[in-house]
Design a protein around this motif. Structure first.
Motif, short mmCIF file in Angstrom:
data_model
loop_
_atom_site.label_atom_id
_atom_site.label_comp_id
_atom_site.label_asym_id
_atom_site.label_seq_id
_atom_site.Cartn_x
_atom_site.Cartn_y
_atom_site.Cartn_z
N HIS A 141 31.84 50.88 38.01
CA HIS A 141 33.21 50.36 37.96
C HIS A 141 33.34 49.20 38.94
O HIS A 141 32.77 49.21 40.03
N LYS A 142 34.13 48.20 38.56
CA LYS A 142 34.39 47.08 39.46
C LYS A 142 35.11 47.59 40.71
O LYS A 142 35.98 48.46 40.63
N GLU A 143 34.77 47.02 41.85
CA GLU A 143 35.39 47.47 43.09
C GLU A 143 36.77 46.86 43.27
O GLU A 143 37.08 45.80 42.71
N TYR A 144 37.58 47.57 44.04
CA TYR A 144 38.93 47.09 44.33
C TYR A 144 38.84 45.92 45.31
O TYR A 144 38.33 46.05 46.42
N LYS A 145 39.36 44.77 44.89
CA LYS A 145 39.31 43.59 45.73
C LYS A 145 40.49 42.69 45.41
O LYS A 145 40.66 42.28 44.26
N GLU A 243 39.94 53.66 40.40
CA GLU A 243 38.81 53.93 39.53
C GLU A 243 38.98 55.22 38.70
O GLU A 243 38.06 55.62 37.99
#
Length: 431
Positions: A141-145, A243
């Motif tokens: 999953h893409k990270e929170y940024k 996520e």
């Protein structure tokens, strides 16, 4: 072709998740009547002159839900909202399973189905994948940024709080967007719609209300009466992490509670747009509510046209009046007897003209009676049988004085002139 970035992104998504065999296989496995994802048919490029255009072919659809929403008075029934929520959950579960988030869910991106030559009011499809984002790649999953350059992506009134902060789209973001859409369909207006131009204000309002769901519900439903389904749904979404995978079955169970035993596949969208628009206009008129901007323009234009018509003189009526003045009426001098005090030597209007001595006008040939030919005005006066009145006191050789005396007598005393006899209120005893 560089100008068609969103279309290229949308085409990329359709080719990977919307092939007919993929959609049909999912529907069969889930025992669904249909899935609200348009089926990809074909795509390509077309060159005309020096320009190259990209195109994509998909199924035909009907009206978008936003138009239906506006024509129905900007409110949907509880059953319609719950049925729409169920179909959106089905569609998003499929997209999320393929690793994509839609990121721009709204009524104008929901289209009714179309088959057998007519619209299908119980089918709704989610379109426009121009902002779709692949949040799940290679099992990660893409990270929170947070990225300030990507702040406020999407439609400002519905986009998620993550998008307002510049965070990439995710399943949580899609669930939040759906919640805002459902809330508007129920209450007609979201609390932050009073200042959509200020995106920071909208962001701060959403962040505040997502931490206080009861306060959000109170702001949307001041009367206190509201469906429990929307409260439960927003409460669940507010507790999700970036996520997290939504519990689609649990959320569907929430909205099935608002169907009240009816068929969940019947959305009951008011597709009769024309009749719904007329009813809404009649309700606003009877209740004294203001009309829409379009209706105001039409009504103001109608008022201006009406005023112009009223202020414009009618040429036909004027012409008729002139004709009535020129032409003698039914009571002509021939039918009216001369008064008793009429001088005996005046027998007819023509005799009166011949009695008056008129000097010769240079350059004008005289008639056989010794008078000059009549001018155009004189001929008209002769035709209307209203010659200048004569008097027995007129002295020969002084035409100018007789003319002045004739005008004075005409104003002061009613004479036996034929034109005066046709006037209303004429008295035969006046002398």
């Amino acid at each position: 072709m560089g100008e068609y970035g969103p279309l290229f992104c949308e085409l990329h998504v359709y080719q990977r998740v919307a092939k007919p065999e993929m959609v049909d296989e999912w529907c069969k496995a889930k025992k669904m009547k249909y899935l609200g994802v348009p089926k990809y048919i074909s795509s390509g490029t077309h060159t005309r002159g020096k320009e190259t255009f990209r195109f994509m072919v998909m199924e035909r659809f009907g009206t978008d839900v936003q138009k239906i929403f506006e024509k129905s008075g900007k409110t949907f029934s509880r059953h319609t909202v719950c049925a729409l929520a169920l179909r959106l959950l089905d569609t998003l579960e499929y997209l999320h399973n393929k690793g994509y988030a839609h990121a721009d869910i709204k009524a104008s991106n929901l289209l009714t189905g179309f088959s057998h030559g007519k619209e299908q009011p119980n089918q709704v499809y989610l379109v426009d994948f121009g902002l779709a984002y692949k949040f799940y790649c290679d099992g990660v999953h893409k990270e929170y940024k947070e990225d300030p350059k990507r702040c406020h992506d999407g439609t400002v009134e519905f986009t998620s709080t993550d998008a307002h902060k510049g965070v990439a789209a995710s399943r949580r973001g899609d669930m939040e967007i759906v919640g805002f859409c459902l809330l508007q369909w129920l209450c007609s207006r979201l609390p932050w719609e009073n200042n959509l131009e200020n995106k920071d204000y909208v962001r701060d309002s959403k962040i505040k209300y997502m931490k206080d769901i009861p306060g959000l519900i109170k702001a949307c439903f001041p009367s206190g009466s509201h469906p429990d389904e929307i409260t439960k749904y927003l409460t669940y979404v507010s507790k999700m992490k970036y996520e997290d995978v939504p519990d689609y079955n649990k959320l569907r169970t929430i909205f099935r509670g608002g169907i009240s035993g009816k068929d969940e596949w019947k959305i009951d969208l008011p597709l009769s747009v024309a009749s719904a628009s007329k009813k809404t206009a009649q309700k606003r008129k009877s209740a004294g509510e203001p009309f829409s901007p379009v209706e105001k323009k039409v009504k103001s234009a109608a008022r201006v046209t009406k005023k112009e018509k009223e202020s414009t003189p009618k040429p036909k009526a004027v012409k008729k009046t002139v004709k009535n003045i020129k032409s003698p009426s039914a009571s002509t001098p021939r039918q009216i007897k001369s008064p008793v005090n009429t001088p005996k030597h005046i027998t007819s209007p023509r005799a009166t003209v011949s009695k008056v001595a008129t000097p010769k006008i240079p350059g004008k040939p005289a008639s056989r009676h010794g008078t000059p030919k009549l001018t155009l005005a004189g001929r008209k006066r002769s035709r209307s049988r209203s010659p200048a009145p004569a008097s027995s006191n007129v002295k020969k050789g002084s035409p100018k004085k007789s003319t002045k005396r004739r005008v004075k007598r005409r104003k002061a005393v009613q004479t036996s002139d034929a034109s005066m006899q046709t006037s209303p209120g004429f008295s035969s005893g006046s002398g």
